[in-house]
Motif scaffolding. Structure first.
Motif, PDB file in Angstrom:
ATOM      1  N   MET A 104      12.641 -29.531   6.894  1.00  0.00           N
ATOM      2  CA  MET A 104      13.924 -29.470   7.575  1.00  0.00           C
ATOM      3  C   MET A 104      13.698 -29.172   9.042  1.00  0.00           C
ATOM      4  SD  MET A 104      16.710 -27.777   4.956  1.00  0.00           S
ATOM      5  CE  MET A 104      17.615 -27.236   6.335  1.00  0.00           C
ATOM      6  N   ASP A 105      14.504 -29.812   9.878  1.00  0.00           N
ATOM      7  CA  ASP A 105      14.418 -29.559  11.302  1.00  0.00           C
ATOM      8  C   ASP A 105      15.780 -29.075  11.806  1.00  0.00           C
ATOM      9  OD1 ASP A 105      16.022 -31.828  11.462  1.00  0.00           O
ATOM     10  OD2 ASP A 105      14.414 -33.127  12.134  1.00  0.00           O
ATOM     11  N   ASN A 106      15.881 -28.899  13.122  1.00  0.00           N
ATOM     12  CA  ASN A 106      17.127 -28.391  13.708  1.00  0.00           C
ATOM     13  C   ASN A 106      18.303 -29.329  13.468  1.00  0.00           C
ATOM     14  OD1 ASN A 106      16.004 -26.023  14.609  1.00  0.00           O
ATOM     15  ND2 ASN A 106      15.519 -26.807  16.639  1.00  0.00           N
ATOM     16  N   LEU A 107      18.057 -30.621  13.411  1.00  0.00           N
ATOM     17  CA  LEU A 107      19.147 -31.563  13.128  1.00  0.00           C
ATOM     18  C   LEU A 107      19.689 -31.345  11.717  1.00  0.00           C
ATOM     19  CD1 LEU A 107      17.746 -34.814  14.767  1.00  0.00           C
ATOM     20  CD2 LEU A 107      19.676 -33.429  15.566  1.00  0.00           C
ATOM     21  N   ASP A 108      18.788 -31.145  10.749  1.00  0.00           N
ATOM     22  CA  ASP A 108      19.227 -30.872   9.379  1.00  0.00           C
ATOM     23  C   ASP A 108      20.065 -29.592   9.329  1.00  0.00           C
ATOM     24  OD1 ASP A 108      17.976 -33.109   8.281  1.00  0.00           O
ATOM     25  OD2 ASP A 108      16.109 -32.018   7.900  1.00  0.00           O
ATOM     26  N   TYR A 109      19.594 -28.556  10.007  1.00  0.00           N
ATOM     27  CA  TYR A 109      20.343 -27.300  10.026  1.00  0.00           C
ATOM     28  C   TYR A 109      21.715 -27.496  10.683  1.00  0.00           C
ATOM     29  CZ  TYR A 109      16.370 -24.578   8.382  1.00  0.00           C
ATOM     30  OH  TYR A 109      15.351 -24.069   7.610  1.00  0.00           O
ATOM     31  N   GLY A 110      21.765 -28.286  11.738  1.00  0.00           N
ATOM     32  CA  GLY A 110      23.044 -28.574  12.398  1.00  0.00           C
ATOM     33  C   GLY A 110      24.000 -29.314  11.475  1.00  0.00           C
ATOM     34  N   ILE A 111      23.487 -30.290  10.740  1.00  0.00           N
ATOM     35  CA  ILE A 111      24.307 -31.041   9.784  1.00  0.00           C
ATOM     36  C   ILE A 111      24.837 -30.106   8.699  1.00  0.00           C
ATOM     37  CG2 ILE A 111      24.218 -32.804   7.973  1.00  0.00           C
ATOM     38  CD1 ILE A 111      22.199 -34.313   9.844  1.00  0.00           C
ATOM     39  N   ILE A 112      23.978 -29.258   8.173  1.00  0.00           N
ATOM     40  CA  ILE A 112      24.391 -28.311   7.133  1.00  0.00           C
ATOM     41  C   ILE A 112      25.467 -27.367   7.664  1.00  0.00           C
ATOM     42  CG2 ILE A 112      23.618 -26.325   5.756  1.00  0.00           C
ATOM     43  CD1 ILE A 112      20.958 -27.888   5.370  1.00  0.00           C
ATOM     44  N   ASP A 113      25.291 -26.860   8.873  1.00  0.00           N
ATOM     45  CA  ASP A 113      26.293 -25.960   9.453  1.00  0.00           C
ATOM     46  C   ASP A 113      27.646 -26.652   9.570  1.00  0.00           C
ATOM     47  OD1 ASP A 113      24.531 -23.844   9.660  1.00  0.00           O
ATOM     48  OD2 ASP A 113      24.059 -24.215  11.768  1.00  0.00           O
ATOM     49  N   LEU A 114      27.639 -27.902  10.008  1.00  0.00           N
ATOM     50  CA  LEU A 114      28.902 -28.643  10.146  1.00  0.00           C
ATOM     51  C   LEU A 114      29.528 -28.923   8.782  1.00  0.00           C
ATOM     52  CD1 LEU A 114      27.808 -30.992  13.033  1.00  0.00           C
ATOM     53  CD2 LEU A 114      29.547 -29.194  13.162  1.00  0.00           C
ATOM     54  N   LEU A 115      28.716 -29.225   7.779  1.00  0.00           N
ATOM     55  CA  LEU A 115      29.250 -29.447   6.435  1.00  0.00           C
ATOM     56  C   LEU A 115      29.793 -28.157   5.828  1.00  0.00           C
ATOM     57  CD1 LEU A 115      26.669 -31.994   5.016  1.00  0.00           C
ATOM     58  CD2 LEU A 115      29.088 -32.421   5.534  1.00  0.00           C
ATOM     59  N   ARG A 116      29.196 -27.027   6.166  1.00  0.00           N
ATOM     60  CA  ARG A 116      29.726 -25.746   5.692  1.00  0.00           C
ATOM     61  C   ARG A 116      31.120 -25.500   6.254  1.00  0.00           C
ATOM     62  NH1 ARG A 116      24.302 -22.286   6.357  1.00  0.00           N
ATOM     63  NH2 ARG A 116      23.659 -22.262   4.182  1.00  0.00           N
ATOM     64  N   GLN A 117      31.328 -25.907   7.491  1.00  0.00           N
ATOM     65  CA  GLN A 117      32.639 -25.728   8.111  1.00  0.00           C
ATOM     66  C   GLN A 117      33.666 -26.679   7.530  1.00  0.00           C
ATOM     67  OE1 GLN A 117      32.212 -25.946  12.403  1.00  0.00           O
ATOM     68  NE2 GLN A 117      30.285 -24.822  12.263  1.00  0.00           N
ATOM     69  N   ASN A 118      33.224 -27.909   7.202  1.00  0.00           N
ATOM     70  CA  ASN A 118      34.133 -28.915   6.666  1.00  0.00           C
ATOM     71  C   ASN A 118      33.323 -29.917   5.853  1.00  0.00           C
ATOM     72  OD1 ASN A 118      36.020 -30.852   6.064  1.00  0.00           O
ATOM     73  ND2 ASN A 118      36.435 -31.407   8.192  1.00  0.00           N
ATOM     74  N   ALA A 119      33.319 -29.738   4.543  1.00  0.00           N
ATOM     75  CA  ALA A 119      32.535 -30.617   3.668  1.00  0.00           C
ATOM     76  C   ALA A 119      33.068 -32.043   3.665  1.00  0.00           C
ATOM     77  CB  ALA A 119      32.518 -30.061   2.245  1.00  0.00           C
ATOM     78  N   ARG A 120      34.267 -32.261   4.202  1.00  0.00           N
ATOM     79  CA  ARG A 120      34.851 -33.602   4.250  1.00  0.00           C
ATOM     80  C   ARG A 120      34.634 -34.285   5.596  1.00  0.00           C
ATOM     81  NH1 ARG A 120      40.757 -33.874   1.842  1.00  0.00           N
ATOM     82  NH2 ARG A 120      40.368 -35.930   2.675  1.00  0.00           N
ATOM     83  N   ALA A 121      33.889 -33.652   6.476  1.00  0.00           N
ATOM     84  CA  ALA A 121      33.643 -34.241   7.799  1.00  0.00           C
ATOM     85  C   ALA A 121      32.963 -35.597   7.647  1.00  0.00           C
ATOM     86  CB  ALA A 121      32.776 -33.306   8.634  1.00  0.00           C
ATOM     87  N   GLY A 122      33.362 -36.549   8.459  1.00  0.00           N
ATOM     88  CA  GLY A 122      32.760 -37.879   8.422  1.00  0.00           C
ATOM     89  C   GLY A 122      31.385 -37.885   9.057  1.00  0.00           C
ATOM     90  N   TYR A 123      30.552 -38.807   8.595  1.00  0.00           N
ATOM     91  CA  TYR A 123      29.204 -38.910   9.149  1.00  0.00           C
ATOM     92  C   TYR A 123      29.237 -39.206  10.638  1.00  0.00           C
ATOM     93  CZ  TYR A 123      27.699 -39.103   4.265  1.00  0.00           C
ATOM     94  OH  TYR A 123      27.468 -38.822   2.938  1.00  0.00           O
ATOM     95  N   GLY A 124      30.196 -40.020  11.088  1.00  0.00           N
ATOM     96  CA  GLY A 124      30.323 -40.327  12.507  1.00  0.00           C
ATOM     97  C   GLY A 124      30.655 -39.090  13.327  1.00  0.00           C
TER      98      GLY A 124
END
Length: 145
Positions: A1-21
């Motif tokens: 895992m890198d910082n991008l993965d951690y950033g993606i996980i943090d954003l999904l924690r805030q909103n699991a329905r967030a779009g990939y874009g």
């Protein structure tokens, strides 16, 4: 895992329905690159589920208390788990260091049902006594599991 993965996980924690874009714009990746990373995180077991959180009051569980549990003698964690698992109002419990043997979080409809749940815990022969604190207002809540 890198910082991008951690950033993606943090954003999904805030909103699991967030779009990939939307996620991609915030972390500096294309939507397809985010999707590939999310798929890999799921396949690797890093992301275990996508879920929603519902206000417990909607389910009629607006009363919350933290309860310190004090036992007679030495009680194995498995025995505490057995006792506490039998009480549906217990939503979280952990053994702890200090004077108490465990900390228990209870959610119930009202004070009367909280009292009923506490009595279910207190009647266990290994439980000596409890000390409760009823939650007045929640100040900070983060899901970290």
């Amino acid at each position: 895992m890198d910082n991008l993965d951690y950033g993606i996980i943090d954003l999904l924690r805030q909103n699991a329905r967030a779009g990939y874009g939307d996620i991609g714009q915030k972390v500096g990746l294309s939507a397809s690159a985010v999707k590939r990373r999310v798929d890999r995180l799921v396949a690797d077991g890093v992301i275990q589920s996508f879920t929603i959180q519902v206000d417990p009051a909607v389910d009629g569980l607006g009363t919350e208390a933290y309860v310190e549990l004090f036992c007679r003698g030495t009680v194995a964690p498995a025995e505490l788990r057995r006792i506490l698992s039998a009480v549906p109002e217990v939503v979280d419990a952990a053994t702890v260091s200090g004077d108490a043997d465990a900390i228990v979080r209870i959610r119930s409809r009202d004070i009367a049902s909280l009292e009923d749940a506490l009595e279910k815990v207190r009647i266990a022969p290994t439980v000596d006594h409890t000390r409760s604190a009823i939650v007045m207002s929640r100040l900070v809540h983060r899901e970290v599991d």
